[in-house]
Design a protein around this motif. Structure first.
Motif, PDB file in Angstrom:
ATOM      1  N   ASN A 391      30.591  45.897  49.361  1.00 52.59           N
ATOM      2  CA  ASN A 391      31.659  46.788  49.833  1.00 52.59           C
ATOM      3  C   ASN A 391      32.732  46.962  48.753  1.00 52.59           C
ATOM      4  N   LEU A 392      33.050  45.853  48.081  1.00 49.82           N
ATOM      5  CA  LEU A 392      34.070  45.886  47.020  1.00 49.82           C
ATOM      6  C   LEU A 392      33.628  46.775  45.861  1.00 49.82           C
ATOM      7  N   VAL A 393      32.362  46.658  45.461  1.00 49.11           N
ATOM      8  CA  VAL A 393      31.857  47.519  44.388  1.00 49.11           C
ATOM      9  C   VAL A 393      31.962  48.983  44.829  1.00 49.11           C
ATOM     10  N   GLY A 394      31.598  49.263  46.077  1.00 49.96           N
ATOM     11  CA  GLY A 394      31.711  50.631  46.588  1.00 49.96           C
ATOM     12  C   GLY A 394      33.148  51.131  46.508  1.00 49.96           C
ATOM     13  N   ARG A 395      34.080  50.283  46.943  1.00 49.57           N
ATOM     14  CA  ARG A 395      35.484  50.718  46.932  1.00 49.57           C
ATOM     15  C   ARG A 395      36.004  50.863  45.507  1.00 49.57           C
ATOM     16  N   ARG A 396      35.536  50.007  44.604  1.00 51.61           N
ATOM     17  CA  ARG A 396      35.970  50.112  43.198  1.00 51.61           C
ATOM     18  C   ARG A 396      35.455  51.411  42.569  1.00 51.61           C
ATOM     19  N   ILE A 397      34.233  51.789  42.917  1.00 49.20           N
ATOM     20  CA  ILE A 397      33.720  53.061  42.389  1.00 49.20           C
ATOM     21  C   ILE A 397      34.587  54.208  42.901  1.00 49.20           C
ATOM     22  N   LEU A 398      34.950  54.153  44.186  1.00 49.35           N
ATOM     23  CA  LEU A 398      35.766  55.226  44.771  1.00 49.35           C
ATOM     24  C   LEU A 398      37.152  55.288  44.139  1.00 49.35           C
ATOM     25  N   GLN A 399      37.640  54.125  43.686  1.00 50.00           N
ATOM     26  CA  GLN A 399      39.008  54.087  43.131  1.00 50.00           C
ATOM     27  C   GLN A 399      38.986  53.968  41.609  1.00 50.00           C
ATOM     28  N   ASN A 400      37.933  54.454  40.978  1.00 52.29           N
ATOM     29  CA  ASN A 400      37.830  54.425  39.511  1.00 52.29           C
ATOM     30  C   ASN A 400      38.143  53.039  38.937  1.00 52.29           C
ATOM     31  N   ASP A 401      37.612  52.018  39.552  1.00 52.50           N
ATOM     32  CA  ASP A 401      37.737  50.620  39.088  1.00 52.50           C
ATOM     33  C   ASP A 401      39.144  50.047  39.255  1.00 52.50           C
ATOM     34  N   GLU A 402      40.029  50.773  39.944  1.00 58.34           N
ATOM     35  CA  GLU A 402      41.412  50.280  39.932  1.00 58.34           C
ATOM     36  C   GLU A 402      41.683  49.251  41.010  1.00 58.34           C
ATOM     37  N   LEU A 403      40.781  49.107  41.947  1.00 64.79           N
ATOM     38  CA  LEU A 403      41.002  48.119  43.013  1.00 64.79           C
ATOM     39  C   LEU A 403      40.816  46.720  42.438  1.00 64.79           C
ATOM     40  N   ASP A 404      41.823  45.881  42.642  1.00 66.22           N
ATOM     41  CA  ASP A 404      41.746  44.547  42.031  1.00 66.22           C
ATOM     42  C   ASP A 404      41.139  43.533  43.000  1.00 66.22           C
ATOM     43  N   SER A 405      40.668  42.443  42.430  1.00 63.57           N
ATOM     44  CA  SER A 405      40.079  41.360  43.222  1.00 63.57           C
ATOM     45  C   SER A 405      40.002  40.151  42.304  1.00 63.57           C
ATOM     46  N   ALA A 406      40.059  38.958  42.901  1.00 64.82           N
ATOM     47  CA  ALA A 406      39.940  37.745  42.083  1.00 64.82           C
ATOM     48  C   ALA A 406      38.571  37.661  41.423  1.00 64.82           C
ATOM     49  N   PHE A 407      37.603  38.398  41.953  1.00 58.77           N
ATOM     50  CA  PHE A 407      36.252  38.348  41.373  1.00 58.77           C
ATOM     51  C   PHE A 407      36.124  39.233  40.119  1.00 58.77           C
ATOM     52  N   VAL A 408      37.089  40.129  39.943  1.00 63.64           N
ATOM     53  CA  VAL A 408      36.995  41.055  38.808  1.00 63.64           C
ATOM     54  C   VAL A 408      37.387  40.329  37.519  1.00 63.64           C
ATOM     55  N   GLY A 409      36.582  40.521  36.487  1.00 65.46           N
ATOM     56  CA  GLY A 409      36.926  39.954  35.180  1.00 65.46           C
ATOM     57  C   GLY A 409      36.447  38.534  34.969  1.00 65.46           C
ATOM     58  N   LEU A 410      35.715  37.978  35.913  1.00 62.91           N
ATOM     59  CA  LEU A 410      35.127  36.637  35.703  1.00 62.91           C
ATOM     60  C   LEU A 410      33.717  36.849  35.163  1.00 62.91           C
ATOM     61  N   ASP A 411      33.508  36.510  33.905  1.00 57.19           N
ATOM     62  CA  ASP A 411      32.173  36.737  33.327  1.00 57.19           C
ATOM     63  C   ASP A 411      31.146  35.835  33.996  1.00 57.19           C
TER      64      ASP A 411
END
Ligand SMILES: Cc1cc2nc3c(=O)[nH]c(=O)nc-3n(C[C@H](O)[C@H](O)[C@H](O)COP(=O)(O)OP(=O)(O)OC[C@H]3O[C@@H](n4cnc5c(N)ncnc54)[C@H](O)[C@@H]3O)c2cc1C
Length: 445
Positions: A391-411
């Motif tokens: 769901n988060l990936v879906g929402r990030r695509i809709l918001q041009n990656d601008e939706l933040d989450s603690a999971f974003v940026g963890l390699d």
């Protein structure tokens, strides 16, 4: 009992859940030539992303190599919970790598998001009217040793502070309030936990996607992806699709399509048995409050009653390699009767297996790989988490990656085994060692 005696005459080497909802081709659509988004994999994560995108008006294709429900999403134990296993192995330890300290720093927010993941399942079930026996009956975590029980105090505090989980300690002399066994050295009950019928939940998501206009393409294996964001060409076994965004949602079934992602994932089998219908007295006595149960050893078991309350479903790791279904049933039956000796004469009707994906840091991950979105690495606990990350990936695509989450940026770290390409040849060795350590801990206790 001999091996054959524990097998019911109607024994099946397939999930009990498929009696109610078996894998399906559904619309059996061919992929269209163009779409906004193409998603690889039709389990909870792929479908949940597709639903979010389609409801926002995007044209979406879900390409599933087999039937929908082939993967773990129709085979799991149906335990739904927030945060219990998140970051396992991260919080402890004195020498931390840079990546580990970054995770340790974010663990509080990651745990907070795991509560959002738990809530999302309830929301989707209600909003999409999914009839999947969603029952908020809580979980019991059994302490395998007294030391594990002592560790519950800090764990319960963190779960309550970060996830509002309603966690409470249950001393050993009260264990029988929750289960008809003295196997554990006490436990921890967690109020904010639920159970579902996993393949009905999957079918409900699939139907919701169909209603929202998603192109659901079964028997459509994605074989190659070229291009980048805004202009991908995706080759499938049923033709080529041009799309602006692509998502990899293949978890424990990740294959040669994404060889670099495979280097970060350890696919591991998990095994489940279901028993024949029990006598009313026995069925009602085993887990009187209807919890799902898991436990604290390194190689753990998980179990619950089926939605009709008449059978036990018992899961764990019979072995770390693929084994004969009858041997699998026998080994799982032995683990079940170690916890519930009163079930020694109960026969097994179903036994099956499925793949989960472990990561080196025990965290699920999302991100971009060669411009493709991915969410992978459920670490054995993905009913809520993989629904949420999709769901988060879906929402990030809709918001041009601008939706933040603690999971974003963890390699997602690579598995640190030289030459590793996705075949976990070392699992039987490590798994056997872990099992040995578990036995040692237990004997010392
Ligand atoms: C036995 C078992 C018990 C479990 N118990 C629990 C539990 O009680 N609670 C819990 O929270 N979690 C549990 N899990 C984990 C949970 O089931 C998973 O985390 C979750 O289902 C993963 O969903 P997914 O959509 O990411 O992947 P999956 O449902 O595995 O779907 C991945 C799909 O990708 C497809 N695919 C792969 N390659 C391609 C390709 N090239 N082209 C097209 N399609 C492709 C596969 O065919 C597969 O259908 C369990 C898992 C197993 C196996």
């Amino acid at each position: 009992m001999t091996t054959d005696a524990i097998l019911h005459p109607d024994f099946k080497d397939q999930p009990y859940w498929w009696e109610a909802a078996a894998p399906t081709a559904l619309d059996d659509a061919d992929p269209p030539a163009h779409a906004d988004v193409l998603i690889v994999g039709g389990g909870y994560s792929g479908l949940s992303a597709a639903l979010e995108l389609a409801r926002a008006g995007r044209s979406v294709v879900v390409a599933e190599a087999e039937l929908f429900g082939h993967g773990a999403s129709s085979r799991n134990g149906g335990g739904v919970s927030a945060g219990v296993n998140l970051g396992k192995g991260i919080a402890g330890g004195s020498s931390k790598s840079g990546a580990q300290s970054e995770i340790a720093k974010r663990l509080d927010t990651l745990m907070g998001e795991s509560r959002a993941a738990f809530d999302l399942v309830g929301t989707l079930v209600e909003r999409e009217k999914i009839d999947c026996h969603y029952e908020k009956r809580g979980r019991l975590v059994g302490a395998y040793t007294p030391k594990h029980f002592a560790g519950f105090e800090a764990k319960a505090e963190a779960l309550n502070r970060l996830c509002d989980a309603g966690a409470q300690l249950l001393p050993r002399d009260r264990l029988r309030e929750e289960m008809a066994s003295d196997f554990y050295h006490g436990g921890m009950t967690i109020k904010q936990a639920a159970k579902i019928h996993p393949s009905l939940y999957h079918k409900g998501l699939l139907d919701a996607c169909s209603r929202a206009g998603v192109h659901l393409c079964a028997h459509t294996r994605v074989e190659g992806v070229t291009g980048g964001r805004g202009g991908f060409t995706v080759s499938t076994s049923k033709g080529t699709v041009q799309c602006a965004e692509t998502m990899i949602a293949t978890n424990g079934y990740t294959g040669p399509l994404t060889p670099d992602l495979r280097k970060s994932l350890v696919p591991a089998t998990s095994h489940i048995i279901v028993t024949e219908e029990l006598s009313d007295d026995l069925a009602q006595s085993l887990i009187p409050n209807g919890r799902t149960i898991s436990e604290t050893p390194r190689v753990l078991c998980y179990y619950r009653m089926t939605p009709d309350g008449k059978r036990m479903m018992f899961g764990g790791r019979a072995r770390f390699t693929d084994i004969d279904p009858k041997l699998r049933a026998k080994l799982m039956h032995a683990m079940m009767t170690e916890r519930f000796p009163q079930m020694k004469d109960v026969r097994v009707t179903h036994s099956w297996t499925g793949f989960v994906a472990f990561t080196y840091d025990y965290l699920p991950h999302l991100g971009l790989h060669r411009d493709m979105h991915y969410c992978l690495g459920c670490n054995g606990s993905g009913v809520a988490m993989m629904t949420y990350l999709g769901n988060l990936v879906g929402r990030r695509i809709l918001q041009n990656d601008e939706l933040d989450s603690a999971f974003v940026g963890l390699d997602m770290p690579k598995v640190p085994v030289p030459g590793y390409t996705g075949n976990p040849w070392f699992l039987p060795i490590i798994g056997g060692w872990y099992r040995f350590l578990d036995r040692l801990d237990r004997m010392r206790a």
